[in-house]
Design an enzyme around this catalytic site. Structure first.
Site, PDB file in Angstrom:
ATOM      1  CG  ASN A 151      -6.980 -49.960 -18.354  1.00 31.92           C
ATOM      2  OD1 ASN A 151      -6.290 -49.723 -17.369  1.00 31.92           O
ATOM      3  ND2 ASN A 151      -6.964 -51.118 -18.948  1.00 31.92           N
ATOM      4  CB  SER A 199      -3.084 -43.200 -26.191  1.00 27.54           C
ATOM      5  OG  SER A 199      -3.371 -43.920 -27.366  1.00 27.54           O
ATOM      6  CB  ALA A 200      -4.530 -39.758 -30.669  1.00 24.32           C
ATOM      7  CG  HIS A 201      -6.524 -45.433 -29.708  1.00 25.95           C
ATOM      8  ND1 HIS A 201      -7.287 -46.477 -29.247  1.00 25.95           N
ATOM      9  CD2 HIS A 201      -5.299 -45.604 -29.154  1.00 25.95           C
ATOM     10  CE1 HIS A 201      -6.544 -47.262 -28.468  1.00 25.95           C
ATOM     11  NE2 HIS A 201      -5.344 -46.746 -28.392  1.00 25.95           N
ATOM     12  CB  THR A 237       9.783 -39.412 -40.858  1.00 27.12           C
ATOM     13  OG1 THR A 237      11.100 -39.369 -41.406  1.00 27.12           O
ATOM     14  CG2 THR A 237       8.905 -38.371 -41.540  1.00 27.12           C
ATOM     15  CB  CYS A 326      -6.292 -61.159 -24.325  1.00 24.59           C
ATOM     16  SG  CYS A 326      -5.929 -59.425 -24.090  1.00 24.59           S
TER      17      CYS A 326
HETATM   18  C1  LIG Z   1      -4.408 -46.996 -19.255  1.00 23.63           C
HETATM   19  C2  LIG Z   1      -3.856 -47.335 -20.585  1.00 23.63           C
HETATM   20  N1  LIG Z   1      -2.535 -47.211 -20.817  1.00 23.63           N
HETATM   21  C3  LIG Z   1      -1.998 -47.503 -22.002  1.00 23.63           C
HETATM   22  C4  LIG Z   1      -2.758 -47.952 -23.047  1.00 23.63           C
HETATM   23  C5  LIG Z   1      -2.104 -48.275 -24.353  1.00 23.63           C
HETATM   24  O1  LIG Z   1      -2.306 -47.262 -25.280  1.00 23.63           O
HETATM   25  P1  LIG Z   1      -2.086 -47.500 -26.834  1.00 23.63           P
HETATM   26  O2  LIG Z   1      -3.196 -48.412 -27.273  1.00 23.63           O
HETATM   27  O3  LIG Z   1      -2.181 -46.160 -27.450  1.00 23.63           O
HETATM   28  O4  LIG Z   1      -0.754 -48.104 -27.013  1.00 23.63           O
HETATM   29  C6  LIG Z   1      -4.135 -48.109 -22.855  1.00 23.63           C
HETATM   30  C7  LIG Z   1      -5.016 -48.597 -23.939  1.00 23.63           C
HETATM   31  O5  LIG Z   1      -5.065 -49.732 -24.318  1.00 23.63           O
HETATM   32  C8  LIG Z   1      -4.683 -47.802 -21.595  1.00 23.63           C
HETATM   33  O6  LIG Z   1      -5.987 -47.953 -21.367  1.00 23.63           O
END
Ligand SMILES: Cc1ncc(COP(=O)(O)O)c(C=O)c1O
Ligand code: FES
Lengths: 396, 139
Positions: A151, A199-201, A237, A326
């Protein structure tokens, strides 16, 4: 200048129209509980859920019964690690040094159940050290977790050797594909991981929804206890609207991968090229070309204050991130960047790091705006005590 | 937008009195225990009046803005009046700082006091209430 340009797509993305359209019915008239199958309101919700499962599975080349819906990347990672760990008492949880905190802290939480954490180092580009991984696996291990794409640095893992190392020892393999899904092609059959988180977002879907792929025949413990939803693995649910939105978002993103890769890599490489040529004592963090996520630019400037870097980008109208603002006491320091610099001559040198992540809604003009703003930002950043002393010490 | 007031933004995107004074009457450097950042302040004192103040920093936007503001506030004051300046007065003049950025304004106050200390050592003028600053090398 006044309008903000959003260059933080690794943090989250804007919901796409396709996802919103798929969600709306479930936020309005289709409000049934998917477990209430006797009447059509419930049955419709159930069929939307199962259709979404098929869509998500198809995008990953998985089978529908291998997809389990969760509340996002963090939960998927937590489930994978704890669910796998509990099946091998006393086995270590082996993770790469650059994992997201959702993996690192989930691993650390297994210590109280007798699973030590083994952290495998990475090289200067962020690739996991496979020899160190093999060495770590000489001891009893419960699960290996190595992310598919990072990330912060955007480095895309060479997964083959990791898969071999884990499976040669018969150890379960999880991969955090949260940054990869919808951005680079994913084929779970080729990857051959036992578990994979999305993760969708991160791919233009809604926040608070994700999935864990669990390969058929993989035996891991349940994560949330209650009803029999998600085959008893994850009770509660279901977030039907979110899941429907995620499925559409993933389908759309996966279809756009070829064109978006070409477009974003070109913008990315222009920005990277500019930084390399024009900013002295600046370093690109992470790998290049196909081993870097299409929209990711991450660079460090020696003797620059990390918070000031973000302050100036923000005031120039750009939403960027410091990587991990952070996470630790000192501004600008991140466990990922520190891991990459572990063998570098610049290890321990004060530096400011910025992550610029481009996405579907960014335009070439926005990239141009960044390139025009950079000289002034860099000039201000360099006008500081430490950089001056450094330049003096270089005898310039 | 960024948690900063307009005044703060103005003072860090276009800081006043950033730079050095050659042959200053007093100069002081301090470091922050919280974030590791550094601030150096230079003063020119004529009679007992501060006629010029400049700063150089390795700090964030809030630190730059705080010292930009602090230097503007002390120019024209006597060294005794300058001694009374607190970081909270600087924060007030900036119309506020986010809570996690208050420590940055302390750098401005502490650097000013360190410069005043240097001045008092060099000139023999005693400034009531002033004590030797911490050595930044210790932090
Ligand atoms: C590599 C990675 N793993 C996990 C996450 C966590 O995902 P979520 O925000 O959907 O909990 C993120 C995003 O913050 C990410 O970049
Ligand atoms: S964070 Fe260090 S001076 Fe503001």
């Amino acid at each position: 200048m006044n309008g903000q340009i959003y260059f933080d797509n690794a943090s989250t993305t804007r919901l796409c129209a396709e996802a919103l359209d798929a969600m709306m019915p479930h936020l309005t008239e289709c409000y049934g509980n998917p477990s209430s199958k006797k009447y059509s309101l419930g049955a419709d919700a159930r069929s939307a859920l199962e259709k979404a499962r098929e869509t998500v599975a198809a995008a990953l080349n998985a089978e529908p019964d291998e997809i389990y819906f969760t509340s996002g990347g963090t939960e998927s990672n937590n489930w994978a690690i704890s669910g796998a760990a509990q099946k091998t008492p006393g086995g270590a949880v082996v993770v790469a040094a650059t994992e997201h905190h959702a993996v690192l802290k989930a691993a650390a939480a297994q210590k109280k159940f007798g699973h030590e954490t083994v952290i495998v180092p990475v090289d200067g580009l962020g690739f996991t050290d496979t020899d160190a991984l093999r060495a770590a696996l000489e001891k009893k291990a419960a699960v290996v977790s190595v992310m598919l794409a990072n990330n912060e640095t955007g480095t895309v893992t060479r997964f083959g050797p990791i898969e071999q190392a884990a499976h040669e020892r018969g150890v379960l393999l999880h991969t955090d594909a949260v940054q990869a899904a919808g951005h680079i092609p994913i084929d779970v059959k080729k990857l051959n991981a036992d578990m994979l988180s999305i993760s969708a977002h991160k791919f233009y879907g809604p926040k608070g929804v994700g999935a864990l792929y669990i390969k058929r025949g993989t035996d891991i413990g349940p994560f949330v206890f209650g009803g029999s939803q998600e085959r008893g693995g994850r009770a509660g649910t279901e977030n039907v609207a979110g899941i429907a939105g995620m499925a559409e978002a993933l389908r759309t993103a996966a279809a756009k991968i070829p064109e978006e890769t070409e477009r974003l890599c070109a913008l990315r490489d222009r920005i990277i090229g500019y930084i390399k040529q024009n900013i002295p004592h600046a370093y690109i963090n992470g790998a290049e070309g196909a081993f870097r996520l299409p929209g990711n630019v991450n660079f460090s400037m020696l003797y620059v204050e990390g918070d000031y870097m973000l302050d100036l980008f923000t005031q120039s109208g750009f939403c960027v991130s410091s990587g991990s603002a952070c996470t630790s006491g000192l501004p600008g320091s991140s466990h990922v960047i520190d891991a990459l610099y572990a063998h570098s001559p610049h290890r321990g040198t004060v530096k400011g790091t910025a992550r610029i992540t481009l996405g579907r809604y960014n335009t070439e003009r926005e990239a141009d705006a960044l390139l025009s703003a950079l000289p002034e930002i860099v000039k201000k950043l360099r006008d500081n005590l430490l950089y001056e002393e450094f330049i003096k010490s270089q005898g310039k | 937008m960024s948690g900063y007031t307009e005044k703060v933004v103005k003072n860090f995107t276009n800081p006043q009195n950033m730079g050095e004074i050659t042959n200053p009457s007093g100069v002081g450097t301090v470091g922050s225990k919280q974030c590791g950042d550094i601030m150096r302040m230079f003063l020119t004192v004529e009679g007992d009046v501060i006629t010029d103040a400049k700063f150089k920093t390795f700090g964030c936007g809030a630190a730059v803005a705080s010292s930009s503001m602090a230097t503007q506030m002390v120019i024209g004051k006597t060294v005794f009046e300058a001694m009374e300046l607190t970081n909270m007065q600087v924060v007030e003049a900036l119309e506020g700082l986010p809570p996690e950025k208050i420590h940055c304004s302390c750098l401005a106050e502490e650097a000013l006091r360190a410069a005043l200390w240097d001045y008092s050592q060099k000139s023999g003028v005693t400034i009531p209430g002033l004590s030797a600053p911490d050595d930044p090398a210790d932090m």
